[in-house]
Design a protein around this motif. Structure first.
Motif, PDB file in Angstrom:
ATOM      1  N   GLY A   1     -23.754  90.655  75.111  1.00  0.00           N
ATOM      2  CA  GLY A   1     -22.404  90.188  75.381  1.00  0.00           C
ATOM      3  C   GLY A   1     -22.283  89.150  76.471  1.00  0.00           C
ATOM      4  N   SER A   2     -23.413  88.646  76.966  1.00  0.00           N
ATOM      5  CA  SER A   2     -23.365  87.672  78.047  1.00  0.00           C
ATOM      6  C   SER A   2     -24.613  86.806  78.025  1.00  0.00           C
ATOM      7  CB  SER A   2     -23.259  88.394  79.391  1.00  0.00           C
ATOM      8  OG  SER A   2     -23.177  87.464  80.437  1.00  0.00           O
ATOM      9  N   LEU A   3     -24.458  85.577  78.471  1.00  0.00           N
ATOM     10  CA  LEU A   3     -25.571  84.642  78.548  1.00  0.00           C
ATOM     11  C   LEU A   3     -25.987  84.518  80.009  1.00  0.00           C
ATOM     12  CD1 LEU A   3     -27.223  82.759  76.720  1.00  0.00           C
ATOM     13  CD2 LEU A   3     -25.570  80.982  77.185  1.00  0.00           C
ATOM     14  N   PRO A   4     -27.169  85.027  80.373  1.00  0.00           N
ATOM     15  CA  PRO A   4     -27.586  84.981  81.774  1.00  0.00           C
ATOM     16  C   PRO A   4     -27.879  83.556  82.245  1.00  0.00           C
ATOM     17  CG  PRO A   4     -29.291  85.966  80.415  1.00  0.00           C
ATOM     18  CD  PRO A   4     -28.136  85.680  79.522  1.00  0.00           C
ATOM     19  N   ARG A   5     -27.695  83.340  83.506  1.00  0.00           N
ATOM     20  CA  ARG A   5     -27.895  82.008  84.105  1.00  0.00           C
ATOM     21  C   ARG A   5     -29.260  81.419  83.776  1.00  0.00           C
ATOM     22  NH1 ARG A   5     -23.273  80.192  85.021  1.00  0.00           N
ATOM     23  NH2 ARG A   5     -21.902  81.487  86.234  1.00  0.00           N
ATOM     24  N   GLU A   6     -30.296  82.245  83.802  1.00  0.00           N
ATOM     25  CA  GLU A   6     -31.645  81.713  83.584  1.00  0.00           C
ATOM     26  C   GLU A   6     -31.878  81.214  82.159  1.00  0.00           C
ATOM     27  OE1 GLU A   6     -31.924  86.283  83.631  1.00  0.00           O
ATOM     28  OE2 GLU A   6     -31.036  84.765  84.916  1.00  0.00           O
ATOM     29  N   ALA A   7     -30.980  81.484  81.244  1.00  0.00           N
ATOM     30  CA  ALA A   7     -31.138  81.032  79.860  1.00  0.00           C
ATOM     31  C   ALA A   7     -30.614  79.613  79.635  1.00  0.00           C
ATOM     32  CB  ALA A   7     -30.419  81.985  78.914  1.00  0.00           C
ATOM     33  N   PHE A   8     -29.778  79.116  80.518  1.00  0.00           N
ATOM     34  CA  PHE A   8     -29.130  77.823  80.275  1.00  0.00           C
ATOM     35  C   PHE A   8     -30.120  76.659  80.184  1.00  0.00           C
ATOM     36  CE2 PHE A   8     -25.475  80.276  81.538  1.00  0.00           C
ATOM     37  CZ  PHE A   8     -24.533  79.854  80.617  1.00  0.00           C
ATOM     38  N   ASP A   9     -31.044  76.575  81.120  1.00  0.00           N
ATOM     39  CA  ASP A   9     -32.004  75.475  81.083  1.00  0.00           C
ATOM     40  C   ASP A   9     -32.822  75.506  79.802  1.00  0.00           C
ATOM     41  OD1 ASP A   9     -31.157  74.469  83.501  1.00  0.00           O
ATOM     42  OD2 ASP A   9     -32.756  75.430  84.657  1.00  0.00           O
ATOM     43  N   ARG A  10     -33.218  76.704  79.398  1.00  0.00           N
ATOM     44  CA  ARG A  10     -34.007  76.860  78.172  1.00  0.00           C
ATOM     45  C   ARG A  10     -33.193  76.408  76.956  1.00  0.00           C
ATOM     46  NH1 ARG A  10     -38.710  76.778  76.669  1.00  0.00           N
ATOM     47  NH2 ARG A  10     -39.171  77.836  74.762  1.00  0.00           N
ATOM     48  N   LEU A  11     -31.942  76.813  76.896  1.00  0.00           N
ATOM     49  CA  LEU A  11     -31.103  76.434  75.762  1.00  0.00           C
ATOM     50  C   LEU A  11     -30.790  74.939  75.759  1.00  0.00           C
ATOM     51  CD1 LEU A  11     -28.782  79.546  75.708  1.00  0.00           C
ATOM     52  CD2 LEU A  11     -30.386  78.861  73.907  1.00  0.00           C
ATOM     53  N   LEU A  12     -30.513  74.377  76.934  1.00  0.00           N
ATOM     54  CA  LEU A  12     -30.271  72.932  77.009  1.00  0.00           C
ATOM     55  C   LEU A  12     -31.499  72.153  76.564  1.00  0.00           C
ATOM     56  CD1 LEU A  12     -28.235  72.752  80.322  1.00  0.00           C
ATOM     57  CD2 LEU A  12     -27.402  72.175  78.031  1.00  0.00           C
ATOM     58  N   ALA A  13     -32.680  72.606  76.959  1.00  0.00           N
ATOM     59  CA  ALA A  13     -33.917  71.946  76.528  1.00  0.00           C
ATOM     60  C   ALA A  13     -34.081  72.049  75.012  1.00  0.00           C
ATOM     61  CB  ALA A  13     -35.122  72.554  77.247  1.00  0.00           C
ATOM     62  N   GLY A  14     -33.697  73.190  74.442  1.00  0.00           N
ATOM     63  CA  GLY A  14     -33.771  73.357  72.993  1.00  0.00           C
ATOM     64  C   GLY A  14     -32.818  72.427  72.261  1.00  0.00           C
ATOM     65  N   VAL A  15     -31.604  72.286  72.777  1.00  0.00           N
ATOM     66  CA  VAL A  15     -30.636  71.365  72.171  1.00  0.00           C
ATOM     67  C   VAL A  15     -31.143  69.923  72.298  1.00  0.00           C
ATOM     68  CG1 VAL A  15     -28.283  70.447  72.356  1.00  0.00           C
ATOM     69  CG2 VAL A  15     -28.665  72.919  72.437  1.00  0.00           C
ATOM     70  N   ASP A  16     -31.691  69.589  73.454  1.00  0.00           N
ATOM     71  CA  ASP A  16     -32.263  68.241  73.633  1.00  0.00           C
ATOM     72  C   ASP A  16     -33.378  67.980  72.617  1.00  0.00           C
ATOM     73  OD1 ASP A  16     -30.552  67.703  75.727  1.00  0.00           O
ATOM     74  OD2 ASP A  16     -32.064  68.031  77.299  1.00  0.00           O
ATOM     75  N   LEU A  17     -34.241  68.965  72.418  1.00  0.00           N
ATOM     76  CA  LEU A  17     -35.335  68.805  71.462  1.00  0.00           C
ATOM     77  C   LEU A  17     -34.791  68.682  70.042  1.00  0.00           C
ATOM     78  CD1 LEU A  17     -38.326  68.587  70.861  1.00  0.00           C
ATOM     79  CD2 LEU A  17     -38.488  71.095  71.038  1.00  0.00           C
ATOM     80  N   LEU A  18     -33.763  69.442  69.704  1.00  0.00           N
ATOM     81  CA  LEU A  18     -33.142  69.289  68.382  1.00  0.00           C
ATOM     82  C   LEU A  18     -32.580  67.876  68.205  1.00  0.00           C
ATOM     83  CD1 LEU A  18     -31.276  72.687  67.838  1.00  0.00           C
ATOM     84  CD2 LEU A  18     -33.076  71.736  66.386  1.00  0.00           C
TER      85      LEU A  18
END
Length: 165
Positions: free
Chosen positions: A78-95
């Motif tokens: 039910g929540s997105l932890p702070r440490e996940a943001f960089d990983r997700l942003l990098a994934g979107v950038d790679l996409l």
């Protein structure tokens, strides 16, 4: 069937999904417990995965699949932890880079280095006391992992966390 006539539609729709994903990540950074936005982020990754798979863009589909699995664990909590943001942003950038490869009619770039950060572990692996396999990633076991079936893509090796197959 000649899929090339659908290429421009794929590129347009995928870019729209990626823009929305970026906006959602910015909003979630302000309110990481916004389940509606977290669900929407998941659905965008799911859509990209499905469209890329239908078009035969294997690496784009594989990355979308892993982002989808990564986000699934957070949806459960039910929540997105702070440490996940960089990983997700990098994934979107790679996409985004993969989409540009496709638009330029270049081979899709490698995604293995990114995927290795969220690659699955064997079912028997010990789970840390925190209940998390990776920082910020809640353990999510699937129907497929309980039944011993392979992941839907049969190539990504994510069977222990893949819930799609």
């Amino acid at each position: 069937m000649d899929m090339s006539k659908y290429r421009d539609m794929f590129l347009f729709e995928t870019r729209e999904h990626l823009l929305s994903m970026g906006d959602l990540l910015v909003a979630l950074e302000k309110n990481p417990a916004d389940e509606e936005r977290l669900d929407a982020l998941f659905r965008h990754a799911h859509s990209i995965k499905g469209m890329a798979g239908a078009m035969g863009y294997q690496r784009t589909a594989e990355l979308g699949h892993h982002l989808e699995d990564y986000l699934h664990g957070f949806r459960s909590s039910g929540s997105l932890p702070r440490e996940a943001f960089d990983r997700l942003l990098a994934g979107v950038d790679l996409l985004e880079q993969l989409v540009e490869d496709i638009a330029a009619e270049r081979p899709e770039r490698e995604v293995a280095a990114y995927l290795s950060g969220i690659a699955a572990v064997p079912e028997e692996a010990a789970v840390p006391a925190s209940g998390r396999m990776w920082p910020g990633f809640p353990v999510a076991r699937s129907k497929s992992s309980r039944s011993g079936a392979n992941c839907a893509s049969r190539r990504c090796g994510c069977a222990p966390v893949c819930w799609i197959s």
